[in-house]
Every structure is written in C-alpha cells, then in structure tokens.
Design an enzyme around this catalytic site. Sequence first.
Site, PDB file in Angstrom:
ATOM      1  CD  GLN A 120       4.096   7.426 -60.494  1.00 27.91           C
ATOM      2  OE1 GLN A 120       3.150   8.131 -60.163  1.00 27.91           O
ATOM      3  NE2 GLN A 120       3.945   6.409 -61.273  1.00 27.91           N
ATOM      4  CG  ASP A 173      -3.496  15.397 -68.353  1.00 24.76           C
ATOM      5  OD1 ASP A 173      -3.061  14.466 -67.654  1.00 24.76           O
ATOM      6  OD2 ASP A 173      -3.833  15.275 -69.544  1.00 24.76           O
ATOM      7  N   GLY A 179       1.870   8.923 -56.896  1.00 29.34           N
ATOM      8  CA  GLY A 179       2.516  10.161 -57.331  1.00 29.34           C
ATOM      9  C   GLY A 179       2.002  11.376 -56.590  1.00 29.34           C
ATOM     10  NE  ARG A 180      -1.951  13.846 -60.701  1.00 27.17           N
ATOM     11  CZ  ARG A 180      -2.875  14.201 -61.582  1.00 27.17           C
ATOM     12  NH1 ARG A 180      -3.995  14.750 -61.163  1.00 27.17           N
ATOM     13  NH2 ARG A 180      -2.675  14.015 -62.877  1.00 27.17           N
ATOM     14  CB  CYS A 200      -3.691  10.545 -57.350  1.00 26.95           C
ATOM     15  SG  CYS A 200      -2.298   9.427 -57.105  1.00 26.95           S
ATOM     16  CB  SER A 201      -4.852   7.897 -61.348  1.00 27.07           C
ATOM     17  OG  SER A 201      -5.308   6.908 -62.239  1.00 27.07           O
ATOM     18  CB  ALA A 202      -0.963   5.074 -59.880  1.00 24.83           C
TER      19      ALA A 202
END
Length: 582
Positions: free
Chosen positions: A557, A478, A518-519, A513-515
Amino acid sequence: MTRRLSSSTRSHTEDSIFLRPDEDPVWLDEPAKTDKLCDGVPKKDGLPECKDGPAEGQNAQGEEVFIHKVYALVIEIHCWAALFIISQVTGYWVFFVVEGNGPFSSIYKALQVIDFYLGFILPCHPIFGMDSMVLMREVVNTKEHNWIVHGTAGIGVAICVIMVIHMVWKWRYGSGLWSSGSGSGTGTGTASRDLGDRRQSVSRQPSFTLSEWTDAQEDLLDLDPVPQTPVFDIGTDTRTEGDAATLTVTPVGLQERRGSNVSLTLDMCTPGCTEPYGYGASPLSPRDQSAQEYLRQGTHVLTPAMLHTRAMDDQSLQSEFYETPMNFVDPKEYNYPGLVRKNRYKTILPNTHSRVILKSLDEEDFLTTYINGNYLKGYGGEERAYIATQGPTVNTVGDFWRMVWQEKSPIIVMITNLEEKNEKCAEYWPEDTVTHEGIQITVVSVTQEDDYSLRVFTLKSGEEERSLKQYWYTSWPDQKTPDKAPPLLELVQEVERAREEAPPSSGPTIVHCSAGIGRTGCFIATSILCKQLRTEGVVDILRTTCQLRLDRGGMIQTCEQYQFVHHVLSLYEKQLSHTAEE
C-alpha cells in the site's frame, strides 16, 4: 472531463490538491477575465500589433509535433529493418542446417547471404568475405530445399510491404495500424495529444477533487501518520445510522493518494439523489485501460547483484512505486443496500472478478454471498493460492469462518494487533470453543514465539473435522514498517513449511491485516518472491506487485512497504548465497 486548478489555488502538499476555504477555484481551461497584451495593456478588438498571439504558439507547437513525428518514424524504421534482417538470417540459417551444415557455420553463411543483399543497397565492401557470390550460386542451384529460400524471401517482402503501409498510416494519422483509435482525428491532433499527455505524466499532477475525511481516516492505510493538511468540508450527510437493510454505500468518486491514510472523495450525488448507478457499469476509460495494460505488462527482473543495489536506491523505488497503478475499486460497483456493514473501510473493496463468493441457500441475496476478500495467484501463476481479506469485524466474524470452511484453508496469517489507536481487527477466535454458522471452532494449543503466536484449531461441521493453524504476527509496529527484516522472513518460511505439511486437498492460505492490502500485500509478495528467487535465481518484484493489484487493488500500500519488500528479498538472497557457500 477532469478540470485542473490554477496553481494559485492549490495547497502545497506532496500529492493532493485542496481548495482553500477563502478562495474561489480558478480553472486552467477557463479563459482569463482580462487577456493582456505584450506590455500588460488590456487587449482590444482589432489590434493586430501584439506579437504574442496564438498563431506563434500554434506554429511552435506544430514544429515540435513535426519533429516528434519524424523522430518516431526514424526509430520505427530501424526496428522494422532489424525485424527484416532477423527474419532473413533465421530463414537462411534453417536452409543451411537442412542442407547438412553445422549450426555455427550455418549462421556465418546466412550472414554472408545478407551481406550479398546489402551490396545492392549500400556502396560498401563485403563484410564477410568475397565468396558471397559463390555462396549465392549454390543457393540458387539447390533444388531440394529451395522452398525454404522462397518462403524466407516472401516473409522479407511481406515485412517491407507492411512497414511501408504502417509508416504511411502513422504519418497520416499519428498512430500505427495496431494503435487504438488510429482512424480518428488528424495526425497533428493526435501527436499534440500525445505530447500533452506526456507533459502531464511528467508533471504528476493528480486530478482535482474536493475532499472530505473518511470516518476511518487513521487506519485506512496501515502505516502513515495523519497528514496535517487542512481540508475544505463541502458538506456532510447528517442522516442517522439505520438498520442494515436501509443502509447503502454513499456514491463517491474515489481518488486514493498512494502512501497516505487520506481518502479523497467527492460526493457526486446531492442529498436525496436516488439514481441507481451500481448496475450496468460503464466501460473502462482510456486512463483505466492504460492502467490495466501497465499492470498486465509491468516487469523488472532483478539479478541478485541488481537486487542488492536496488534495495538501497530509495529514489528509484519511489519512482517505480508511484508509477504503478493502485487499481482500487470504484464504490459504484457495490451499490447494494446494507453492504456498508460488511466492509471495515468504505473505500477498500474487493475487485469484482476475483472476489470470494460465499455459498448460500439464497444465491439471489447478495449480502449472504459477500465477503471483503479476493483470490490471489501464487508463484508461477498458481490459481487461488492465497486469499487476501480484511480483518473481520463484529458483523463479519460468521462470514469469515464460513469462508475458512468453504475454501478448506489450512492456514490463517494475521498481521495486525487487535487495536492500534483504534480497532484494527475483531477477536474472531475463542478462548476455548465457540460455534459460528454451524462450524464448531475449538482451540487445541497456543504456542508463543518471539514475534508471533501459533494457534492450532479443530474445525468441525457435521461429521467432518479439520485442523487449522493461525499465525498471529504481532511485531509489526503501529503506522511503520518493521525496523528489521528477519522476523517477517522467518514467518514466511514457517508458513511455507506448514503449507507443505497440509493435506493435498487443502485450499488457499488466508492472509489478513486490517484493510487486507498493506501488510497483507507485503507478506504474500514476499512469499511468492522467495519461491521465485530459490527456483529461478532472480526476482521480479514489480511484476508480482502488478499481479497482486490486478486481483486486489492497493496491495503493497505504501512506498515504505515497497522498499521493505526489497530489503527482505535482499536479505533472503544473502542467506541463500551463504548457505550455498557452506
């Protein structure tokens, strides 16, 4: 026009500027209330004694501009001279090869011809021997292929003429024949602007914006902790949340700080403003145009040795990362009612030219065709090799499965936990079986590995049935980058093997990923660059990053993620070298 604050009203943060609540802004382009003389006495009209007036500054600036122009012209003359010599050597080399000489001897003879010409310009002895005169007689007396000689001479004359015109134009207007806006303004003005722009780029001061937190401040970006910078609230919209048909994207001027989870926004529309500006977007500003040019042209090829050294050079990587434009989408591009419920984060939006468009019975209904995802190119410019998308929300699970079926995707790569302090992604798959948008999703098997779990699904719509694999990578910590590179590298290689086993008619690999920047960007970049390293023996991480950001803004990101990609590729190259030695 962007206005900059005086340094006294800036808070001392690394990359952002905030207005302190107890201070009024002082604009740099606004004259001071009291202009002072050399000794600090207030200036009065009609006092010519002061030597620190504007004339001195203008003279100094003019001198600097003149030196800069001369320096630029000298450099360009050398470039044109090099172009002239290369064209002539190439032309005469072709001539001598056609005449029956060997390739290497033809190069020597072509240099002798250039030596002959230089003898008329420079008072020096011949470099390639005294037989250049004899050689030139042979060239002149040759009739069969003399058109090559005449053509070469014509090209040389054309280069000289264009060079002279270009130099005169550049001296007069401050820019070359092919530069944009070459005819507008005087040379001094243009050069002054160039110097000013250069100073601003070195100072790296972003444009001033008043700021407010987004309602998803902690997970807007995947990695960085929430900065402890105070924010001056300029007012909030207290309207309650209504139904989807009445919700609209708040008009904001977006400025993203790279490598943080703060969205700096300024509401440019007062409460109640209804002016529609999501349609007929204005053309790109010069700053945006230069950003697009950088993303299209940015490159830095690394050999294995350079890659290993570069991976350990944090300062150079930080400089390269922060110089690369993020290419985020202005929310003005998506001013459609109800669209806010389709996006996990209101400032992370799909770039319009490459966004995934869902098929719908009502093509006029924008909401039924919209999903926050973009097609991305793969290695070698392969079109639609990947789809980068946000982690599905409760409202978009159906849209997500529509996309999976429509695009015939054989693989989903999920690189986030369902919750990390707050929700990162909805659990969009069933425990056993479920139906979304007429698509029946059934879990066939679940395999747990050290760093990821593999689910195999069967998708069925009508009479058609397909197989789908989901790799759920759970070892990304995280708000950090992984401490070790091997787990991600192993996942990339496993996904590549699964992709090779998929049917030839399969569509893009979906990564989220979430957004979805990034990952997701780290994984896709690593996958592309591993193929490049195996195929070409070199990698161009900057070029790959630029290409990804052209198709979806903000990919890779944070600076830490950019460094991590270098570490992963460095490790992979060592593995390849070790395997080759064995």
